[in-house]
Design a protein around this motif. Structure first.
Motif, short mmCIF file in Angstrom:
data_model
loop_
_atom_site.label_atom_id
_atom_site.label_comp_id
_atom_site.label_asym_id
_atom_site.label_seq_id
_atom_site.Cartn_x
_atom_site.Cartn_y
_atom_site.Cartn_z
N CYS A 18 0.84 -1.19 0.00
CA CYS A 18 0.00 0.00 0.00
C CYS A 18 0.88 1.24 0.00
O CYS A 18 1.80 1.35 0.82
CB CYS A 18 -0.90 0.00 1.23
SG CYS A 18 -1.92 1.48 1.35
N GLN A 20 0.11 4.07 1.05
CA GLN A 20 -0.19 4.93 2.20
C GLN A 20 0.47 4.44 3.49
O GLN A 20 1.00 5.25 4.25
CB GLN A 20 -1.71 5.02 2.39
CG GLN A 20 -2.38 5.69 1.20
CD GLN A 20 -3.86 5.80 1.39
OE1 GLN A 20 -4.31 6.51 2.29
NE2 GLN A 20 -4.62 5.09 0.58
N ASP A 21 0.41 3.14 3.75
CA ASP A 21 0.99 2.65 5.01
C ASP A 21 2.10 1.61 4.80
O ASP A 21 2.64 1.08 5.75
CB ASP A 21 -0.09 2.10 5.94
CG ASP A 21 -0.67 0.77 5.49
OD1 ASP A 21 -0.29 0.24 4.43
OD2 ASP A 21 -1.55 0.25 6.22
N LEU A 25 -1.06 -6.10 0.91
CA LEU A 25 -2.39 -5.97 0.31
C LEU A 25 -2.98 -7.35 0.06
O LEU A 25 -2.25 -8.31 -0.19
CB LEU A 25 -2.28 -5.22 -1.02
CG LEU A 25 -1.78 -3.79 -0.92
CD1 LEU A 25 -1.32 -3.28 -2.29
CD2 LEU A 25 -2.85 -2.89 -0.35
N TYR A 33 -6.48 -4.89 -1.99
CA TYR A 33 -7.19 -4.32 -0.85
C TYR A 33 -6.30 -4.20 0.38
O TYR A 33 -5.59 -5.13 0.74
CB TYR A 33 -8.40 -5.19 -0.52
CG TYR A 33 -9.21 -4.71 0.64
CD1 TYR A 33 -9.77 -3.43 0.64
CD2 TYR A 33 -9.41 -5.50 1.75
CE1 TYR A 33 -10.50 -2.97 1.72
CE2 TYR A 33 -10.14 -5.06 2.84
CZ TYR A 33 -10.69 -3.80 2.81
OH TYR A 33 -11.41 -3.34 3.88
N ASN A 34 -6.38 -3.01 1.02
CA ASN A 34 -5.71 -2.78 2.28
C ASN A 34 -6.76 -2.83 3.39
O ASN A 34 -7.55 -1.89 3.54
CB ASN A 34 -5.02 -1.41 2.28
CG ASN A 34 -4.32 -1.13 3.60
OD1 ASN A 34 -4.69 -1.65 4.65
ND2 ASN A 34 -3.32 -0.27 3.56
N TYR A 41 -7.39 -0.62 -4.36
CA TYR A 41 -6.69 -0.06 -5.52
C TYR A 41 -7.07 -0.89 -6.74
O TYR A 41 -6.90 -2.12 -6.74
CB TYR A 41 -5.17 -0.12 -5.30
CG TYR A 41 -4.74 0.69 -4.13
CD1 TYR A 41 -4.47 2.05 -4.26
CD2 TYR A 41 -4.63 0.12 -2.87
CE1 TYR A 41 -4.10 2.81 -3.16
CE2 TYR A 41 -4.25 0.87 -1.77
CZ TYR A 41 -4.00 2.22 -1.92
OH TYR A 41 -3.63 2.97 -0.84
N MET A 51 -1.62 2.19 -8.19
CA MET A 51 -1.25 2.34 -6.79
C MET A 51 -1.09 3.81 -6.41
O MET A 51 -0.07 4.23 -5.87
CB MET A 51 0.04 1.56 -6.52
CG MET A 51 -0.01 0.08 -6.89
SD MET A 51 -1.34 -0.82 -6.09
CE MET A 51 -0.83 -0.69 -4.40
N ALA A 53 -2.63 6.81 -4.11
CA ALA A 53 -3.47 7.02 -2.93
C ALA A 53 -4.72 7.83 -3.25
O ALA A 53 -5.80 7.54 -2.73
CB ALA A 53 -2.67 7.70 -1.82
N ALA A 56 -7.50 5.60 -4.68
CA ALA A 56 -7.98 4.47 -3.89
C ALA A 56 -9.47 4.65 -3.60
O ALA A 56 -9.96 5.76 -3.42
CB ALA A 56 -7.20 4.38 -2.58
#
Length: 75
Positions: A18, A20-21, A25, A33-34, A41, A51, A53, A56
């Motif tokens: 991911c 973002q973090d 996934l 999916y996160n 995504y 990918m 953010a 998403a």
């Protein structure tokens, strides 16, 4: 027929996280999916994961439970 997530090259898929973090996934059909952030995504028609953010998609509790198999809706 394989889903778009299943069609990603295994070496590439192993390295996707991911944006973002930076966590792992889950394969979720035509998306990655996160479950921690509850965002998905998309994977485009050419099999390329998007990918970004800001692209998403937020995932609702019922869809989260379906993807993760968690009937309580929590991670």
């Amino acid at each position: 027929m394989a889903t778009r997530a299943e069609s990603i090259d295994p070496i590439t898929r192993e390295r996707l996280v991911c944006p973002q973090d930076r966590g792992p996934l889950l394969d979720a059909g035509d998306e990655l999916y996160n479950p921690r952030l509850r965002v998905a995504y998309r994977i485009d028609s050419d099999g390329i994961p998007v990918m970004l953010a800001d692209e998403a998609r937020a995932v609702a509790d019922d869809e989260h439970a379906r993807i993760t198999g968690d009937a309580s809706g929590s991670v």
